[in-house]
Design a protein around this motif. Structure first.
Motif, short mmCIF file in Angstrom:
data_model
loop_
_atom_site.label_atom_id
_atom_site.label_comp_id
_atom_site.label_asym_id
_atom_site.label_seq_id
_atom_site.Cartn_x
_atom_site.Cartn_y
_atom_site.Cartn_z
N GLY A 332 -19.70 59.21 -3.28
CA GLY A 332 -19.50 59.19 -1.83
C GLY A 332 -20.77 58.99 -1.05
N ARG A 333 -21.93 59.25 -1.65
CA ARG A 333 -23.20 59.12 -0.94
C ARG A 333 -23.96 57.85 -1.31
NH1 ARG A 333 -25.28 65.40 -1.77
NH2 ARG A 333 -23.53 66.39 -0.69
N SER A 334 -23.40 57.02 -2.17
CA SER A 334 -24.10 55.83 -2.64
C SER A 334 -23.75 54.62 -1.78
CB SER A 334 -23.73 55.53 -4.09
OG SER A 334 -24.10 56.60 -4.94
N PRO A 335 -24.73 53.75 -1.51
CA PRO A 335 -24.42 52.48 -0.85
C PRO A 335 -23.44 51.68 -1.71
CG PRO A 335 -26.79 52.86 -0.94
CD PRO A 335 -26.17 53.89 -1.81
N ARG A 336 -22.70 50.81 -1.07
CA ARG A 336 -21.67 50.07 -1.78
C ARG A 336 -22.25 49.25 -2.93
NH1 ARG A 336 -17.24 46.10 1.10
NH2 ARG A 336 -16.23 45.37 -0.79
N SER A 337 -23.43 48.65 -2.70
CA SER A 337 -24.04 47.83 -3.75
C SER A 337 -24.40 48.66 -4.97
CB SER A 337 -25.28 47.13 -3.20
OG SER A 337 -26.22 48.09 -2.72
N VAL A 338 -24.76 49.94 -4.75
CA VAL A 338 -25.09 50.84 -5.86
C VAL A 338 -23.81 51.37 -6.50
CG1 VAL A 338 -26.21 53.01 -6.49
CG2 VAL A 338 -27.30 51.46 -4.84
N ALA A 339 -22.83 51.72 -5.67
CA ALA A 339 -21.58 52.30 -6.19
C ALA A 339 -20.88 51.35 -7.15
CB ALA A 339 -20.66 52.65 -5.03
N ARG A 340 -21.00 50.04 -6.91
CA ARG A 340 -20.36 49.06 -7.79
C ARG A 340 -20.89 49.12 -9.21
NH1 ARG A 340 -18.20 44.30 -6.03
NH2 ARG A 340 -19.60 43.10 -7.37
N HIS A 386 -16.23 58.22 -14.72
CA HIS A 386 -14.85 58.53 -14.38
C HIS A 386 -14.61 58.52 -12.88
CE1 HIS A 386 -13.19 60.43 -18.34
NE2 HIS A 386 -13.69 59.22 -18.50
N THR A 387 -15.51 59.10 -12.11
CA THR A 387 -15.31 59.12 -10.65
C THR A 387 -15.33 57.71 -10.08
OG1 THR A 387 -16.44 61.27 -10.58
CG2 THR A 387 -16.13 60.12 -8.50
N SER A 388 -16.28 56.89 -10.50
CA SER A 388 -16.37 55.54 -9.95
C SER A 388 -15.24 54.65 -10.43
CB SER A 388 -17.72 54.91 -10.31
OG SER A 388 -17.96 54.94 -11.71
N LEU A 389 -14.80 54.82 -11.69
CA LEU A 389 -13.68 54.03 -12.18
C LEU A 389 -12.38 54.39 -11.45
CD1 LEU A 389 -14.29 53.85 -16.04
CD2 LEU A 389 -14.40 51.96 -14.40
N LEU A 390 -12.18 55.68 -11.19
CA LEU A 390 -10.99 56.08 -10.42
C LEU A 390 -11.04 55.51 -9.01
CD1 LEU A 390 -10.38 59.78 -11.52
CD2 LEU A 390 -8.99 57.77 -12.05
N ASN A 391 -12.24 55.43 -8.44
CA ASN A 391 -12.36 54.82 -7.12
C ASN A 391 -12.03 53.33 -7.18
OD1 ASN A 391 -13.17 55.05 -4.28
ND2 ASN A 391 -14.85 53.71 -4.86
N VAL A 392 -12.49 52.67 -8.23
CA VAL A 392 -12.16 51.25 -8.41
C VAL A 392 -10.64 51.08 -8.52
CG1 VAL A 392 -12.31 49.31 -10.02
CG2 VAL A 392 -14.36 50.62 -9.46
N LEU A 393 -10.00 51.92 -9.32
CA LEU A 393 -8.57 51.78 -9.57
C LEU A 393 -7.75 52.08 -8.32
CD1 LEU A 393 -8.40 53.40 -13.11
CD2 LEU A 393 -7.80 51.03 -12.56
N THR A 394 -8.10 53.17 -7.61
CA THR A 394 -7.32 53.52 -6.43
C THR A 394 -7.55 52.55 -5.29
OG1 THR A 394 -9.07 55.08 -5.76
CG2 THR A 394 -7.20 55.98 -6.96
N THR A 395 -8.66 51.82 -5.33
CA THR A 395 -8.90 50.79 -4.33
C THR A 395 -8.20 49.48 -4.70
OG1 THR A 395 -11.04 51.77 -3.80
CG2 THR A 395 -10.69 49.51 -3.08
N ASP A 471 -20.38 42.42 -1.82
CA ASP A 471 -20.53 43.24 -0.63
C ASP A 471 -20.01 42.54 0.62
OD1 ASP A 471 -21.65 45.17 -2.15
OD2 ASP A 471 -23.73 44.61 -1.70
N GLU A 472 -19.94 41.20 0.54
CA GLU A 472 -19.50 40.50 1.72
C GLU A 472 -17.99 40.47 1.85
OE1 GLU A 472 -19.83 37.50 -1.62
OE2 GLU A 472 -20.87 39.28 -0.90
N GLY A 473 -17.26 40.98 0.79
CA GLY A 473 -15.82 41.01 0.88
C GLY A 473 -15.37 41.81 2.08
N ALA A 474 -14.32 41.37 2.72
CA ALA A 474 -13.88 42.02 3.95
C ALA A 474 -12.52 42.63 3.76
CB ALA A 474 -13.87 41.01 5.09
N THR A 475 -12.11 43.35 4.77
CA THR A 475 -10.83 44.02 4.73
C THR A 475 -9.71 43.04 5.03
OG1 THR A 475 -11.89 46.01 5.52
CG2 THR A 475 -9.51 45.92 5.74
#
Length: 545
Positions: A332-340, A386-395, A471-475
């Motif tokens: 939750g505290r990581s920039p998107r480029s790092v979280a990936r 596990h935390t980051s993979l669950l974030n990937v999956l739920t997204t 990172d340039e992907g949009a909603t």
């Protein structure tokens, strides 16, 4: 499914707290009962087979019902099913605590397992549906803290409660304490959980909507794998394991027919069409298998080979579990480029920990701390993964498939965990007895095997990251999700490079609700499967494959 939260846009931390307390109760109970097993055996004069059944019946019943329980949450609401499960868990705990014989105790454990499935399956569904963006990442981080904290607390409380002999209850206090705690959490749930309800469009159309054959096949295939790997068994029981393959094949055929006729399958296979989902699940399953196997191997190695007393052997993996929880808030505290990159980084740390475990010096007393430090590195890596993979999956998976995702992740975790213990639990003593290996080499080879598995998981994590947008992907437009990505805002996302911004649709559904050709933005990589919450349930999700 909508959630009414008293005028707020969504539930806050109070609802998450209630969900995570139930998750912690289930984890603590499993760890405590395992440690209380010797006292139960002495008091009730339970044989080894019955004792094994008492421990495994909980996991078996939970594993079989995880996917159907997640679907119940989709049909009846997370709040209602979670509270059902919590009430049943509380009553079953009281029955176990008052049991005077093994039959009642085993039956109570079965009901506890079923209640745990109802309760814990709603945690991921609730996080998936009620939280989005950075809020979801933080919620998943706290879920990781709860998973590790519950396991750690169970390790500490198990022996303490039994030894304390509270009011002369002995081991029974392990179960009886769930009574007042369960009642308190029930009251909190009634007051704090949002009144979610299914959308009318998602409501069951009738009896044909209940996929009874698929549910039975899913349960049968799961049991066919778990029973031979869990119980003390005669040779003929391996026939069950062989039967798992045709049962799984028939399950796939049945679910495809249900989807084709517009029904609701017990296990919806459409989300698995997306490469990002397949690779993420592969990495998650492999790291879970290695972790559960390592915990089992550690207990054997520390006590049999290093001669540590049981209490000290129990404290060594505690650092692993606590480090797992520390990794949760990092996402939750990581920039998107790092979280990936966190899934890959976590797998690398895991691989390093398994490779170093047989190399660092280890012995009795303080000599075991180098191994403990290495295990802390592994625990932190597993938490990141596990935390980051669950974030990937739920997204990547739209909320309409939240129940499918929850059932798949939880059932997969149970099956691979039991498989890892069975495989490595058999390999370690066999190598230790062999003339060419011996105990020291057995520990080295099994750790090397775990390192190979997590190294392959690192490659799978890279493939999952490669399938995610940059990172340039949009909603994308609300209600449409392209499953090739890991970084959605508000629960929606687009695949490939440049999407649209400012709420414009990235994928324009056609008249049938499916994405039209050429409307997925300017993709910079291979096309990925597209999910849309408006697609008819009978239409198969298109796939690049």
């Amino acid at each position: 499914m909508r959630a009414t939260t008293g005028g707020r846009a969504g539930p806050g931390g109070s609802a998450l707290l209630v969900l995570l307390i139930g998750q912690a109760m289930a984890n603590i109970d499993l760890a405590i009962v395992n440690l209380a097993a010797p006292a139960i055996s002495t008091d009730l004069d339970v044989g080894s087979s019955e004792l094994t059944l008492m421990v495994t019946s909980y996991a078996l019943c939970s594993a079989v019902l995880l996917a159907p329980a997640a679907r119940l949450g989709e049909h009846h609401g997370v709040r209602r099913v979670y509270l059902w499960g919590l009430a049943l868990f509380t009553l079953a705990s009281l029955a176990c605590g008052l049991a005077t014989g093994t039959g009642v105790l085993i039956a109570g454990r079965c009901v506890q397992g079923a209640a745990t499935a109802l309760m814990t399956s709603q945690v991921l569904v609730g996080i998936h549906r009620w939280f989005t963006g950075s809020g979801r990442a933080r919620a998943l981080g706290w879920n990781a803290v709860t998973l590790s904290g519950g396991a750690a607390l169970g390790q500490v409380l198990g022996g303490t409660i039994v030894s304390a002999d509270l009011l002369g209850t002995g081991w029974r206090a392990v179960f009886l304490l769930n009574g007042p705690i369960g009642v308190l959490v029930l009251l909190m749930g009634v007051a704090l959980l949002p009144h979610d309800r299914p959308d009318p469009a998602d409501a069951p159309a009738g009896r044909r909507d209940n996929d009874v054959p698929g549910t039975v096949l899913l349960a049968a295939a799961t049991l066919a794998v778990l029973i031979p790997l869990s119980l003390e068994r005669p040779d003929w029981i391996w026939v069950l394991l062989a039967a798992a393959v045709p049962l799984a094949a028939q399950l796939v055929r049945t679910e495809r027919r249900v989807i084709a006729r517009g029904g609701r399958p017990a296990l919806d296979l459409r989300p698995l069409a997306a490469p990002i989902v397949r690779w993420s699940l592969a990495a998650y399953a492999g790291t879970t298998l290695a972790y559960i196997a390592m915990l089992y191997l550690l207990s054997l190695h520390l006590q049999r080979e290093l001669g540590l007393p049981a209490w000290q052997a129990g404290l060594v993996p505690l650092g692993w579990v606590l480090a797992f929880g520390l990794a949760g808030p990092v996402l939750g505290r990581s920039p998107r480029s790092v979280a990936r990159l966190l899934p890959f980084a976590g797998c690398v740390l895991l691989t390093a920990a398994y490779a170093l475990a047989p190399v660092v010096p280890a012995g009795t007393g303080t000599a075991v701390w180098p191994l403990t430090a290495v295990l802390c590195v592994g625990g932190f890596g597993l938490g990141l993964t596990h935390t980051s993979l669950l974030n990937v999956l739920t997204t990547a998976v739209p909320p309409r498939y939240a129940a499918t995702l929850s059932g798949t992740v939880n059932t997969l975790s149970t099956v691979v965990g039991v498989t890892g213990v069975a495989l490595f639990g058999a390999a370690y003593p066999w190598l230790g007895r062999s003339s060419w290996a011996g105990p020291a080499m057995a520990w080295t080879l099994t750790c090397a095997g775990l390192a190979v598995i997590t190294a392959l998981c690192a490659l799978a994590a890279l493939r999952a990251v490669a399938a995610a947008p940059g990172d340039e992907g949009a909603t994308a437009a609300d209600g449409a999700v392209v499953s090739g990505g890991a970084g959605a805002v508000g629960g929606t996302e687009v695949s490939g490079g440049t999407g649209t911004s400012g709420g414009a649709a990235a994928a324009d559904p056609g008249a049938d609700g499916l994405p039209g050709p050429g409307n997925t933005g300017a993709a910079t990589g291979p096309a990925t499967a597209v999910f849309t919450t408006k697609e008819p349930p009978g239409r198969a999700t298109p796939s690049a494959d």
